[in-house]
Scaffold this motif. Structure first.
Motif, PDB file in Angstrom:
ATOM      1  N   HIS A   4       0.837  -1.206   0.000  1.00  0.00           N
ATOM      2  CA  HIS A   4       0.000   0.000   0.000  1.00  0.00           C
ATOM      3  C   HIS A   4       0.868   1.251   0.000  1.00  0.00           C
ATOM      4  O   HIS A   4       0.602   2.186  -0.744  1.00  0.00           O
ATOM      5  N   ILE A   5       1.902   1.274   0.807  1.00  0.00           N
ATOM      6  CA  ILE A   5       2.803   2.424   0.879  1.00  0.00           C
ATOM      7  C   ILE A   5       3.479   2.655  -0.470  1.00  0.00           C
ATOM      8  O   ILE A   5       3.614   3.773  -0.927  1.00  0.00           O
ATOM      9  N   GLU A   6       3.889   1.592  -1.140  1.00  0.00           N
ATOM     10  CA  GLU A   6       4.511   1.717  -2.456  1.00  0.00           C
ATOM     11  C   GLU A   6       3.544   2.309  -3.472  1.00  0.00           C
ATOM     12  O   GLU A   6       3.924   3.119  -4.297  1.00  0.00           O
ATOM     13  N   ARG A   7       2.292   1.889  -3.423  1.00  0.00           N
ATOM     14  CA  ARG A   7       1.289   2.417  -4.361  1.00  0.00           C
ATOM     15  C   ARG A   7       1.020   3.894  -4.095  1.00  0.00           C
ATOM     16  O   ARG A   7       0.684   4.632  -5.013  1.00  0.00           O
ATOM     17  N   VAL A   8       1.161   4.340  -2.860  1.00  0.00           N
ATOM     18  CA  VAL A   8       0.935   5.738  -2.515  1.00  0.00           C
ATOM     19  C   VAL A   8       2.176   6.576  -2.813  1.00  0.00           C
ATOM     20  O   VAL A   8       2.095   7.630  -3.434  1.00  0.00           O
ATOM     21  N   ASN A   9       3.329   6.129  -2.377  1.00  0.00           N
ATOM     22  CA  ASN A   9       4.555   6.914  -2.516  1.00  0.00           C
ATOM     23  C   ASN A   9       5.279   6.720  -3.838  1.00  0.00           C
ATOM     24  O   ASN A   9       6.005   7.601  -4.278  1.00  0.00           O
ATOM     25  N   HIS A  10       5.118   5.588  -4.470  1.00  0.00           N
ATOM     26  CA  HIS A  10       5.837   5.282  -5.715  1.00  0.00           C
ATOM     27  C   HIS A  10       4.926   4.535  -6.693  1.00  0.00           C
ATOM     28  O   HIS A  10       5.233   3.425  -7.102  1.00  0.00           O
ATOM     29  N   PRO A  11       3.798   5.150  -7.092  1.00  0.00           N
ATOM     30  CA  PRO A  11       2.892   4.442  -8.003  1.00  0.00           C
ATOM     31  C   PRO A  11       3.566   4.155  -9.341  1.00  0.00           C
ATOM     32  O   PRO A  11       4.376   4.947  -9.827  1.00  0.00           O
ATOM     33  N   SER A  12       3.226   3.032  -9.937  1.00  0.00           N
ATOM     34  CA  SER A  12       3.890   2.601 -11.168  1.00  0.00           C
ATOM     35  C   SER A  12       3.661   3.565 -12.320  1.00  0.00           C
ATOM     36  O   SER A  12       4.511   3.686 -13.201  1.00  0.00           O
ATOM     37  N   HIS A  13       2.545   4.294 -12.332  1.00  0.00           N
ATOM     38  CA  HIS A  13       2.298   5.217 -13.435  1.00  0.00           C
ATOM     39  C   HIS A  13       3.140   6.488 -13.318  1.00  0.00           C
ATOM     40  O   HIS A  13       3.104   7.333 -14.212  1.00  0.00           O
ATOM     41  N   TYR A  14       3.891   6.639 -12.250  1.00  0.00           N
ATOM     42  CA  TYR A  14       4.816   7.771 -12.100  1.00  0.00           C
ATOM     43  C   TYR A  14       6.268   7.311 -12.072  1.00  0.00           C
ATOM     44  O   TYR A  14       7.146   8.019 -11.591  1.00  0.00           O
ATOM     45  N   GLN A  15       6.527   6.128 -12.606  1.00  0.00           N
ATOM     46  CA  GLN A  15       7.873   5.572 -12.558  1.00  0.00           C
ATOM     47  C   GLN A  15       8.158   4.795 -13.847  1.00  0.00           C
ATOM     48  O   GLN A  15       7.298   4.077 -14.347  1.00  0.00           O
ATOM     49  N   THR A  16       9.366   4.971 -14.378  1.00  0.00           N
ATOM     50  CA  THR A  16       9.749   4.194 -15.566  1.00  0.00           C
ATOM     51  C   THR A  16      10.203   2.807 -15.129  1.00  0.00           C
ATOM     52  O   THR A  16      10.450   2.566 -13.940  1.00  0.00           O
TER      53      THR A  16
END
Length: 66
Positions: A4-16
């Motif tokens: 859950h923290i990863e989806r909030v802080n580092h969502p895949s649509h904002y990362q290559t």
């Protein structure tokens, strides 16, 4: 919980795939800007960055309105 923290802080649509994050690009694009210029530039970068992974054409249209 960590997922859950990863989806909030580092969502895949904002990362290559290589790990570059949109926030880092936004910071680089606005380092000499202030106020509305910085905010609007960040919005445009954000929408262009994620359009293919999140909202498609809707996000591209948002860049025109920013």
């Amino acid at each position: 919980m960590a997922e859950h923290i990863e989806r909030v802080n580092h969502p895949s649509h904002y990362q290559t795939k290589s790990g570059i994050e949109c926030i880092d690009v936004m910071e680089a694009c606005t380092e000499d800007l202030n106020g509305a210029e910085a905010v609007n530039t960040c919005q445009i970068v954000k929408y262009i960055w994620r359009w293919k992974k999140k909202n498609g054409l809707e996000d591209l249209k948002k860049t025109i309105l920013s």
